[in-house]
Design a protein around this motif. Structure first.
Motif, short mmCIF file in Angstrom:
data_model
loop_
_atom_site.label_atom_id
_atom_site.label_comp_id
_atom_site.label_asym_id
_atom_site.label_seq_id
_atom_site.Cartn_x
_atom_site.Cartn_y
_atom_site.Cartn_z
N PHE A 1 0.84 -1.19 0.00
CA PHE A 1 0.00 0.00 0.00
C PHE A 1 0.88 1.24 0.00
CE2 PHE A 1 -3.36 -2.81 1.81
CZ PHE A 1 -4.41 -2.43 0.99
N GLY A 2 0.39 2.31 -0.63
CA GLY A 2 1.03 3.61 -0.52
C GLY A 2 2.26 3.83 -1.37
N GLN A 3 2.50 2.98 -2.36
CA GLN A 3 3.67 3.13 -3.21
C GLN A 3 3.29 3.10 -4.68
OE1 GLN A 3 6.75 0.30 -2.21
NE2 GLN A 3 6.59 0.70 -0.01
N VAL A 4 3.92 3.99 -5.46
CA VAL A 4 3.70 4.01 -6.91
C VAL A 4 4.38 2.80 -7.53
CG1 VAL A 4 4.19 5.27 -9.05
CG2 VAL A 4 3.55 6.53 -6.98
N SER A 5 3.65 2.10 -8.39
CA SER A 5 4.27 0.95 -9.06
C SER A 5 3.64 0.74 -10.43
CB SER A 5 4.11 -0.33 -8.22
OG SER A 5 2.90 -0.99 -8.49
N PRO A 6 4.46 0.30 -11.43
CA PRO A 6 3.91 0.00 -12.75
C PRO A 6 2.85 -1.09 -12.71
CG PRO A 6 6.31 0.14 -12.83
CD PRO A 6 5.92 0.16 -11.38
N ALA A 7 3.00 -2.06 -11.80
CA ALA A 7 2.03 -3.16 -11.70
C ALA A 7 0.66 -2.61 -11.28
CB ALA A 7 2.51 -4.20 -10.69
N ALA A 8 0.67 -1.68 -10.34
CA ALA A 8 -0.59 -1.09 -9.90
C ALA A 8 -1.20 -0.23 -11.01
CB ALA A 8 -0.37 -0.25 -8.65
N GLY A 9 -0.35 0.49 -11.75
CA GLY A 9 -0.83 1.29 -12.87
C GLY A 9 -1.46 0.44 -13.96
N GLU A 10 -0.85 -0.70 -14.25
CA GLU A 10 -1.39 -1.62 -15.25
C GLU A 10 -2.73 -2.18 -14.78
OE1 GLU A 10 -1.97 -3.75 -18.65
OE2 GLU A 10 -0.43 -2.24 -18.29
N ALA A 11 -2.81 -2.53 -13.51
CA ALA A 11 -4.06 -3.06 -12.97
C ALA A 11 -5.18 -2.02 -13.08
CB ALA A 11 -3.86 -3.47 -11.51
N ALA A 12 -4.87 -0.78 -12.72
CA ALA A 12 -5.89 0.28 -12.80
C ALA A 12 -6.38 0.46 -14.23
CB ALA A 12 -5.31 1.59 -12.27
N TYR A 13 -5.48 0.37 -15.18
CA TYR A 13 -5.86 0.48 -16.59
C TYR A 13 -6.80 -0.66 -16.98
CZ TYR A 13 -5.61 0.49 -21.68
OH TYR A 13 -5.93 0.50 -23.02
N ARG A 14 -6.46 -1.87 -16.57
CA ARG A 14 -7.26 -3.04 -16.94
C ARG A 14 -8.66 -2.97 -16.32
NH1 ARG A 14 -3.98 -7.56 -17.91
NH2 ARG A 14 -5.90 -8.78 -18.05
N PHE A 15 -8.77 -2.43 -15.12
CA PHE A 15 -10.09 -2.29 -14.50
C PHE A 15 -10.98 -1.36 -15.32
CE2 PHE A 15 -7.65 -2.73 -10.22
CZ PHE A 15 -7.47 -4.09 -10.44
N ILE A 16 -10.42 -0.24 -15.74
CA ILE A 16 -11.18 0.73 -16.54
C ILE A 16 -11.55 0.14 -17.89
CG2 ILE A 16 -10.97 2.91 -17.81
CD1 ILE A 16 -11.64 3.38 -15.00
N GLU A 17 -10.61 -0.56 -18.49
CA GLU A 17 -10.85 -1.18 -19.80
C GLU A 17 -12.03 -2.15 -19.72
OE1 GLU A 17 -7.85 -3.01 -23.10
OE2 GLU A 17 -7.83 -3.99 -21.13
N LYS A 18 -12.07 -2.97 -18.68
CA LYS A 18 -13.15 -3.94 -18.52
C LYS A 18 -14.48 -3.23 -18.24
CE LYS A 18 -13.30 -7.75 -18.65
NZ LYS A 18 -13.78 -8.68 -19.69
N ALA A 19 -14.45 -2.18 -17.42
CA ALA A 19 -15.68 -1.45 -17.12
C ALA A 19 -16.26 -0.82 -18.38
CB ALA A 19 -15.41 -0.39 -16.06
N ALA A 20 -15.40 -0.26 -19.22
CA ALA A 20 -15.87 0.33 -20.48
C ALA A 20 -16.52 -0.73 -21.36
CB ALA A 20 -14.71 1.00 -21.21
N GLU A 21 -15.94 -1.91 -21.36
CA GLU A 21 -16.51 -3.02 -22.15
C GLU A 21 -17.89 -3.41 -21.62
OE1 GLU A 21 -15.84 -7.78 -22.24
OE2 GLU A 21 -14.01 -6.58 -22.43
N LEU A 22 -18.03 -3.49 -20.30
CA LEU A 22 -19.30 -3.90 -19.70
C LEU A 22 -20.41 -2.89 -19.99
CD1 LEU A 22 -18.13 -5.23 -16.22
CD2 LEU A 22 -18.84 -6.58 -18.19
N THR A 23 -20.08 -1.61 -19.94
CA THR A 23 -21.11 -0.60 -20.17
C THR A 23 -21.48 -0.50 -21.64
OG1 THR A 23 -19.36 1.07 -20.13
CG2 THR A 23 -20.69 0.83 -18.14
N THR A 24 -20.51 -0.61 -22.52
CA THR A 24 -20.82 -0.50 -23.95
C THR A 24 -21.58 -1.71 -24.46
OG1 THR A 24 -18.59 -1.33 -24.47
CG2 THR A 24 -18.89 1.05 -24.49
N THR A 25 -21.48 -2.85 -23.75
CA THR A 25 -22.24 -4.04 -24.15
C THR A 25 -23.54 -4.20 -23.36
OG1 THR A 25 -20.95 -5.41 -22.61
CG2 THR A 25 -20.17 -5.29 -24.89
#
Length: 336
Positions: free
Chosen positions: A91-115
């Protein structure tokens, strides 16, 4: 008689190293949330369980592989588990892994709403630094969702109990913002805000438009005529449509008048001009709405708060209000 189903709101977990998982677990413990929507967390079940332990939540978490498997009546947190968060992520640290996860969450949410599998998106905060470290060069949620949905232009609207503010420019420097402002852009932003307010039930919203310079330029005393060149033509076009639009007005006076109820919405020219007054009123009450997308998206009006992440003290009230706004804007569902 059958009743309309509650809207499904895809709640993205945000940066898993931030306070997103904690405020989600806290918010979903409030019965009012389940009375207004079907909350589907897009994230990581193990991370939610860890956050639940941090905040002392008794809620159990179901790890789903398909949104269709969600059971909103079983009293547990429904999480579409993407399995992209490292188990040892701090917790509390910047990391590429966390950034990638955040991107994937948004990507999936956009897919769910558009479908049509979800009717709105509500986002917990992400870290722009972590997002960039993962290779996704977007200034924030607004621009990322515009890309994922193929939307050429969107606007950021901040909403609090006393104030609504839509922004002409957001995540760019002040000099660049002034250069970017032009009558066509100002007119389109006013139109997007007007459309949202009309859909929300305000038949003829009163809209105040901020100037760029102090005292609205004071007839050329301040600045280089930006108000007359960049803002006034847009206001005149809106007036020609029969809309109640006033401006350009001095921002300090306009925000005071709007705060006491004289205006339904303020059009801010740049990021801090609009964000400052909203945040003075209280982060716990502010909601960020992306206007112009083909999907409904609301968000908390605060960041990842890495300094308190993992401590169990983050405030969930902005997330609850963001969920309420998402429900208010979401399209109706067929009866079940």
């Amino acid at each position: 008689m059958s009743r309309p189903r509650l809207p499904t709101v895809a709640i993205t977990m945000g940066d898993p190293a931030g306070i997103g998982p904690e405020i989600i677990m806290k918010a979903l413990a409030h019965p009012v949330v389940h009375g207004m929507c079907e909350p589907l967390v897009i994230g990581d079940a193990a991370r939610l369980r860890k956050a639940g332990a941090v905040v002392g939540s008794p809620l159990e978490v179901d790890a789903l592989k398909d949104a269709a498997d969600a059971d909103y009546a079983n009293g547990r947190v429904q999480c579409l588990d993407l399995g992209v968060v490292p188990e040892d992520l701090a917790f509390g640290q910047v990391s590429p892994a966390a950034g990638e996860a955040a991107y994937r969450f948004i990507e999936k949410a956009a897919e769910l709403t558009t479908t049509g599998q979800a009717q709105a998106i509500c986002t917990a905060p992400l870290s722009k630094e972590a997002l960039h470290a993962a290779g996704h060069k977007y200034p924030g949620h607004t621009e990322l969702l515009a890309h994922l949905t193929g939307t050429p232009e969107v606007s950021m609207m901040l909403v609090s109990p006393k104030l609504r503010v839509i922004h002409v420019t957001t995540h760019i420097g002040l000099i660049d913002a002034i250069a970017k402002i032009e009558p066509g852009l100002v007119e389109r932003v006013i139109a997007r805000g007007h459309d949202v307010l009309v859909k929300a039930g305000i038949a003829n919203p009163k809209i105040g438009v901020c100037a760029i310079n102090p005292h609205a330029g004071e007839n050329g005393l301040f600045g280089y005529g930006e108000e007359a060149e960049k803002i006034t033509p847009a206001v005149e076009k809106c007036l020609a449509k029969g809309w109640d639009v006033r401006g350009p007005l001095p921002a300090d006076t306009l925000f005071f008048l709007a705060g006491r109820g004289d205006y339904d919405m303020v059009v801010a020219m740049y990021h801090d001009q609009g964000h400052g007054p909203i945040k003075v009123l209280g982060l716990e009450a502010g909601v960020n709405i992306t206007v112009g997308l083909p999907v409904i998206r609301t968000s908390v009006d605060h960041g990842t708060a890495f300094d308190i992440a993992g401590k169990g003290i983050a405030d969930e009230r902005s997330l609850i209000e963001a969920l309420r706004q998402a429900v208010d804007l979401a399209p109706a569902r067929a009866a079940s």
